[in-house]
Write a protein that holds these residues in place. Structure first.
Motif, short mmCIF file in Angstrom:
data_model
loop_
_atom_site.label_atom_id
_atom_site.label_comp_id
_atom_site.label_asym_id
_atom_site.label_seq_id
_atom_site.Cartn_x
_atom_site.Cartn_y
_atom_site.Cartn_z
N THR A 55 45.95 19.14 28.75
CA THR A 55 45.05 18.45 29.67
C THR A 55 43.90 19.36 30.06
N THR A 56 42.66 18.91 29.80
CA THR A 56 41.49 19.71 30.12
C THR A 56 40.66 19.03 31.22
N VAL A 57 40.02 19.88 31.99
CA VAL A 57 39.23 19.41 33.14
C VAL A 57 37.99 20.28 33.27
N ARG A 58 37.11 19.86 34.13
CA ARG A 58 35.97 20.70 34.52
C ARG A 58 35.80 20.59 36.02
N TRP A 70 37.26 20.76 43.74
CA TRP A 70 37.97 19.67 43.06
C TRP A 70 37.59 19.60 41.59
N LEU A 71 38.48 19.00 40.83
CA LEU A 71 38.34 18.92 39.37
C LEU A 71 38.06 17.49 38.92
N VAL A 72 37.43 17.40 37.76
CA VAL A 72 37.12 16.12 37.13
C VAL A 72 37.76 16.13 35.74
N SER A 73 38.46 15.07 35.39
CA SER A 73 39.07 14.99 34.06
C SER A 73 37.99 15.07 32.98
N SER A 74 38.31 15.71 31.87
CA SER A 74 37.30 15.91 30.81
C SER A 74 36.84 14.60 30.19
N ASP A 77 32.90 11.01 32.61
CA ASP A 77 31.53 11.45 32.40
C ASP A 77 30.80 11.79 33.70
N HIS A 78 31.39 11.46 34.84
CA HIS A 78 30.69 11.70 36.10
C HIS A 78 30.67 13.19 36.42
N PRO A 79 29.53 13.75 36.84
CA PRO A 79 29.47 15.19 37.12
C PRO A 79 30.19 15.59 38.40
N CYS A 84 32.85 13.84 46.10
CA CYS A 84 31.42 14.16 46.12
C CYS A 84 30.55 13.10 45.46
N ARG A 85 31.10 12.29 44.58
CA ARG A 85 30.29 11.26 43.91
C ARG A 85 29.81 10.17 44.87
#
Length: 354
Positions: A55-58, A70-74, A77-79, A84-85
Motif C-alpha cells: 500500500t502506497t500513499v503520499r 495526514w496521508l492520501v492514498s496513491s 488524485d486529490h492533492p 484539508c480538501r
C-alpha cells in the motif's frame, strides 16, 4: 483519541506526531485505516506503509508547510487530505499566519477524526455547490478610520468561517473573558459550527424535524432578534435547568449546535480516557467509580456516556484545580440536556449508517 503504536518498532505514538521518537520513522495519519502509519520510501513522492508495504500513499500537500500530517492514498488524485480538501481561504504563510494555520489545522484534523469515526457524510462544494462543506479561515480587517474589524466565526449554507486571529491564545482568551464564556477553544468552534452543518444534512424528514423542534424549539424563530434579546437581557430565568450553556438558550439553532459540540467533547474525551486505561474509584465515594469499557463512538445511548462522563469530568476538574487552572468542563448536564444529547446520538448513528 486513540493511542497508536509505531509499526516499525512498536513504540507508543500520538495523533499529531510526525516522527517516532524511538526509531525515527516518518509517520502520517491514514483515514482509510484510521491509524498513524509508519512509512518507508517508495520512490518519488510516494511512501509505503511499513504495516503493509504493497500500500502506497503520499502526504497531503499541506505537509510542505508542516500544517498537516495526514496521508492520501496513491490512487486518489486529490492533492489534499480528507480534511484539508474542504478548505477555501487559509491564512497567509508569513510566520504569524503560518503559526495560526498550523494550530487551526490541528484542531480541524481533530474534528475530522470524529467525523470519520462516525462515518458521517461530508459532501464538499464539488458535490453540492450550494450547501457543501467548506471552510474559510479569515483575517481581521482595518476600516477606513484605522479601526480593527474582527472577522466573524459562523456557519451559513455549509460554509464554516473561523476568525484566524483566535489561533492566538491571548486574542482568544480576551474574547472569552469579554463575553463571559467558561470555555472557548479552536476545537470548540469547529465542533459547534459543524453542528449547524449537520442540522442541514441530517434533520430533513418531517419526523426528525418535529422531534428536533419538540426538544430544541422552532428553529424558524427570528435569529437576529433572538440574539439581540440574549445580549441585551441575558438568558431566561432558570436557564440552567434546560440548557447546556447561556449561548444555547439564545435560539433553538444554537441550542442544537451547542449540544452537538458537547456530545463531541464527551465522546472524544471518553475515547481518550479509555485509550489510556483511565478509571475512577475514589475511596469512600464509590458512587463516583467508573471504568470505560465500551467504545464511546459506538455507544447505544447518551445516558451510557453521561454515566461515565460525570465522574470522569469531576475528576478532571479536580486535577485542574490542583494545578491552579480553570475547570476543564465547567458545565452541568440536567435531564433535558441529556435528552437532547440522546437526539444527537440518534442522528449520528443514523447518519453514520447512510
Amino acid at each position: 483519541m486513540k493511542l497508536y503504536s509505531c509499526a516499525h518498532c512498536g513504540n507508543r505514538i500520538h495523533f499529531d506526531n510526525r516522527n517516532c521518537v524511538n526509531c525515527g520513522s516518518l509517520l502520517g495519519f491514514l483515514p482509510k485505516t484510521m491509524a498513524m502509519e509508519a512509512l518507508a520510501p517508495a520512490g518519488g513522492d510516494l511512501w509505503a506503509l511499513v504495516s503493509d508495504p504493497k500500500t502506497t500513499v503520499r502526504f497531503c500537500a499541506n505537509a510542505l508547510t508542516d500544517v498537516c500530517n495526514w496521508l492520501v492514498s496513491s490512487d486518489d488524485d486529490h492533492p489534499y487530505c480528507q480534511a484539508c480538501r474542504h478548505n477555501r481561504i487559509v491564512p497567509v504563510t508569513d510566520p504569524e499566519g503560518l503559526s495560526r494555520w498550523q494550530k487551526i489545522g490541528q484542531a480541524q484534523r481533530h474534528l475530522f477524526y470524529s467525523l470519520l469515526r462516525w462515518n458521517l457524510p461530508r459532501p464538499g462544494r464539488d458535490v453540492d455547490p450550494q450547501g457543501g462543506l467548506v471552510f474559510d479561515f479569515l483575517a481581521d480587517e482595518v476600516d477606513a478610520n484605522g479601526n480593527l474589524v474582527p472577522a466573524m466565526t459562523g456557519h451559513q449554507d455549509g460554509l464554516i468561517s473561523l476568525r484566524a486571529a483566535e489561533a492566538n491564545d491571548a486574542t482568544r482568551e480576551s474574547v472569552r473573558v469579554s463575553m463571559n464564556e467558561p470555555y472557548r477553544t479552536l476545537l470548540g468552534h469547529f465542533r459547534h459550527e459543524i453542528g449547524h452543518f449537520y442540522w442541514s444534512q441530517l434533520v430533513r424528514d418531517d419526523e426528525t424535524l418535529n422531534a428536533a423542534r419538540a426538544l430544541f424549539g422552532d428553529e424558524r424563530a427570528d435569529y437576529n432578534e433572538a440574539l439581540q434579546r440574549n445580549y441585551q437581557q441575558g438568558p431566561p430565568p432558570g436557564w440552567q435547568e434546560n440548557y447546556i450553556s447561556v449561548y444555547a438558550s439564545s435560539h433553538p439553532s444554537e441550542d442544537f449546535a451547542e449540544c452537538w459540540a458537547h456530545f463531541s467533547h464527551i465522546v472524544d474525551t471518553l475515547d481518550t480516557a479509555r485509550s489510556f486505561g483511565l478509571s475512577t474509584d475514589p475511596r469512600h465515594h464509590h458512587e463516583m467509580a467508573v471504568e470505560i469499557d465500551v467504545d464511546p463512538y459506538r455507544a447505544d445511548n447518551a445516558q451510557m456516556l453521561v454515566d461515565a462522563w460525570v465522574p470522569l469530568s469531576v475528576a478532571l476538574n479536580a486535577v485542574q484545580r490542583s494545578m491552579g487552572q480553570r475547570d476543564s468542563y465547567p458545565f452541568v448536564l440536567p435531564p433535558p440536556v441529556i435528552r437532547k444529547l440522546e437526539f444527537v446520538n440518534g442522528l449520528i448513528r443514523r447518519g453514520g449508517n447512510g
